[in-house]
Design a protein around this motif. Structure first.
Motif, mmCIF file in Angstrom:
data_model
loop_
_atom_site.group_PDB
_atom_site.id
_atom_site.type_symbol
_atom_site.label_atom_id
_atom_site.label_comp_id
_atom_site.label_asym_id
_atom_site.label_seq_id
_atom_site.Cartn_x
_atom_site.Cartn_y
_atom_site.Cartn_z
ATOM 1 N N MET A 1 0.838 -1.187 0.000
ATOM 2 C CA MET A 1 0.000 0.000 0.000
ATOM 3 C C MET A 1 0.874 1.239 0.000
ATOM 4 O O MET A 1 1.922 1.270 0.590
ATOM 5 N N SER A 2 0.388 2.246 -0.620
ATOM 6 C CA SER A 2 1.079 3.516 -0.682
ATOM 7 C C SER A 2 1.029 4.207 0.670
ATOM 8 O O SER A 2 0.083 4.067 1.425
ATOM 9 N N ASP A 3 2.075 5.007 0.963
ATOM 10 C CA ASP A 3 2.081 5.760 2.207
ATOM 11 C C ASP A 3 1.579 7.187 1.985
ATOM 12 O O ASP A 3 1.777 8.059 2.806
ATOM 13 N N VAL A 4 0.894 7.400 0.855
ATOM 14 C CA VAL A 4 0.325 8.705 0.548
ATOM 15 C C VAL A 4 -1.150 8.701 0.941
ATOM 16 O O VAL A 4 -1.897 7.814 0.555
ATOM 17 N N ALA A 5 -1.534 9.704 1.712
ATOM 18 C CA ALA A 5 -2.923 9.812 2.143
ATOM 19 C C ALA A 5 -3.770 10.362 1.005
ATOM 20 O O ALA A 5 -3.366 11.275 0.297
ATOM 21 N N ASN A 6 -4.946 9.793 0.833
ATOM 22 C CA ASN A 6 -5.887 10.221 -0.189
ATOM 23 C C ASN A 6 -6.987 11.027 0.504
ATOM 24 O O ASN A 6 -7.893 10.456 1.119
ATOM 25 N N ALA A 13 -2.328 11.946 6.937
ATOM 26 C CA ALA A 13 -0.984 11.391 7.095
ATOM 27 C C ALA A 13 -0.357 11.905 8.382
ATOM 28 O O ALA A 13 -0.462 13.082 8.712
ATOM 29 N N LEU A 14 0.302 11.003 9.064
ATOM 30 C CA LEU A 14 0.966 11.317 10.321
ATOM 31 C C LEU A 14 2.381 10.771 10.238
ATOM 32 O O LEU A 14 2.568 9.569 9.998
ATOM 33 N N ARG A 15 3.376 11.640 10.402
ATOM 34 C CA ARG A 15 4.772 11.197 10.379
ATOM 35 C C ARG A 15 5.147 10.694 11.765
ATOM 36 O O ARG A 15 5.020 11.409 12.751
ATOM 37 N N VAL A 16 5.593 9.458 11.822
ATOM 38 C CA VAL A 16 5.986 8.842 13.081
ATOM 39 C C VAL A 16 7.325 8.152 12.880
ATOM 40 O O VAL A 16 7.445 7.275 12.025
ATOM 41 N N SER A 17 8.312 8.595 13.629
ATOM 42 C CA SER A 17 9.643 7.987 13.581
ATOM 43 C C SER A 17 10.157 7.865 12.147
ATOM 44 O O SER A 17 10.683 6.836 11.746
ATOM 45 N N GLY A 18 9.984 8.915 11.372
ATOM 46 C CA GLY A 18 10.485 8.927 10.006
ATOM 47 C C GLY A 18 9.636 8.165 9.003
ATOM 48 O O GLY A 18 9.997 8.048 7.842
ATOM 49 N N GLU A 19 8.516 7.659 9.430
ATOM 50 C CA GLU A 19 7.632 6.891 8.560
ATOM 51 C C GLU A 19 6.277 7.581 8.474
ATOM 52 O O GLU A 19 5.795 8.144 9.447
ATOM 53 N N GLY A 85 4.913 15.963 18.986
ATOM 54 C CA GLY A 85 4.213 17.121 19.523
ATOM 55 C C GLY A 85 2.768 17.185 19.054
ATOM 56 O O GLY A 85 2.421 16.718 17.966
ATOM 57 N N LEU A 86 1.947 17.766 19.888
ATOM 58 C CA LEU A 86 0.525 17.859 19.577
ATOM 59 C C LEU A 86 0.252 18.749 18.372
ATOM 60 O O LEU A 86 -0.739 18.555 17.673
ATOM 61 N N ALA A 87 1.135 19.700 18.095
ATOM 62 C CA ALA A 87 0.939 20.567 16.925
ATOM 63 C C ALA A 87 0.993 19.760 15.637
ATOM 64 O O ALA A 87 0.320 20.092 14.659
ATOM 65 N N VAL A 88 1.755 18.682 15.615
ATOM 66 C CA VAL A 88 1.842 17.811 14.442
ATOM 67 C C VAL A 88 0.616 16.905 14.347
ATOM 68 O O VAL A 88 0.084 16.671 13.263
ATOM 69 N N ALA A 89 0.157 16.417 15.477
ATOM 70 C CA ALA A 89 -0.950 15.461 15.487
ATOM 71 C C ALA A 89 -2.322 16.122 15.352
ATOM 72 O O ALA A 89 -3.260 15.500 14.844
ATOM 73 N N THR A 90 -2.443 17.358 15.771
ATOM 74 C CA THR A 90 -3.749 18.020 15.790
ATOM 75 C C THR A 90 -4.415 18.121 14.417
ATOM 76 O O THR A 90 -5.609 17.848 14.304
ATOM 77 N N PRO A 91 -3.701 18.493 13.347
ATOM 78 C CA PRO A 91 -4.378 18.550 12.044
ATOM 79 C C PRO A 91 -4.926 17.190 11.591
ATOM 80 O O PRO A 91 -5.997 17.122 10.986
ATOM 81 N N VAL A 92 -4.220 16.126 11.914
ATOM 82 C CA VAL A 92 -4.693 14.779 11.563
ATOM 83 C C VAL A 92 -5.928 14.445 12.385
ATOM 84 O O VAL A 92 -6.920 13.929 11.861
#
Length: 104
Positions: A1-6, A13-19, A85-92
């Motif tokens: 599966m692609s790691d691109v969010a549709n 999409a959420l970046r976690v540990s470089g993934e 950080g919550l600033a990264v997770a909040t938009p998701v």
């Protein structure tokens, strides 16, 4: 599966540990989240009031993961969300909550 969010499918999409992890609020994912967290409308209300806990956010992300990378645990996902950080997770989170309310 692609790691691109549709975004057309309501994915985020959420970046976690470089993934890049893709979250998608499918029916099955939302049912599983609701079984653990209680009614989704109450979850949305808590979020709107600023009363949604980090554990609840991570639980929602966990249930909505489109593909769970091998070796990723829920605990590690939680640690990664806090590290980013919550600033990264909040938009998701906002996107997931929007999908819960509006549907697709």
């Amino acid at each position: 599966m692609s790691d691109v969010a549709n975004s057309v499918r309501g994915e985020g999409a959420l970046r976690v540990s470089g993934e890049t992890l893709v979250v998608r609020p499918s029916f099955a994912a939302l049912v599983a989240a609701e079984e653990e967290l209680g009614p989704l409308f109450a979850l949305v209300e808590r979020a709107a009031e600023g009363k949604l806990g980090v554990g609840e956010m991570v639980a929602l992300f966990w249930h909505c993961l489109r593909d769970c990378p091998e070796g990723l645990t829920r605990e590690r996902l939680g640690e990664a969300v806090v590290e980013a950080g919550l600033a990264v997770a909040t938009p998701v989170l906002r996107g997931l909550l929007r999908q819960i309310l509006a549907g697709r």
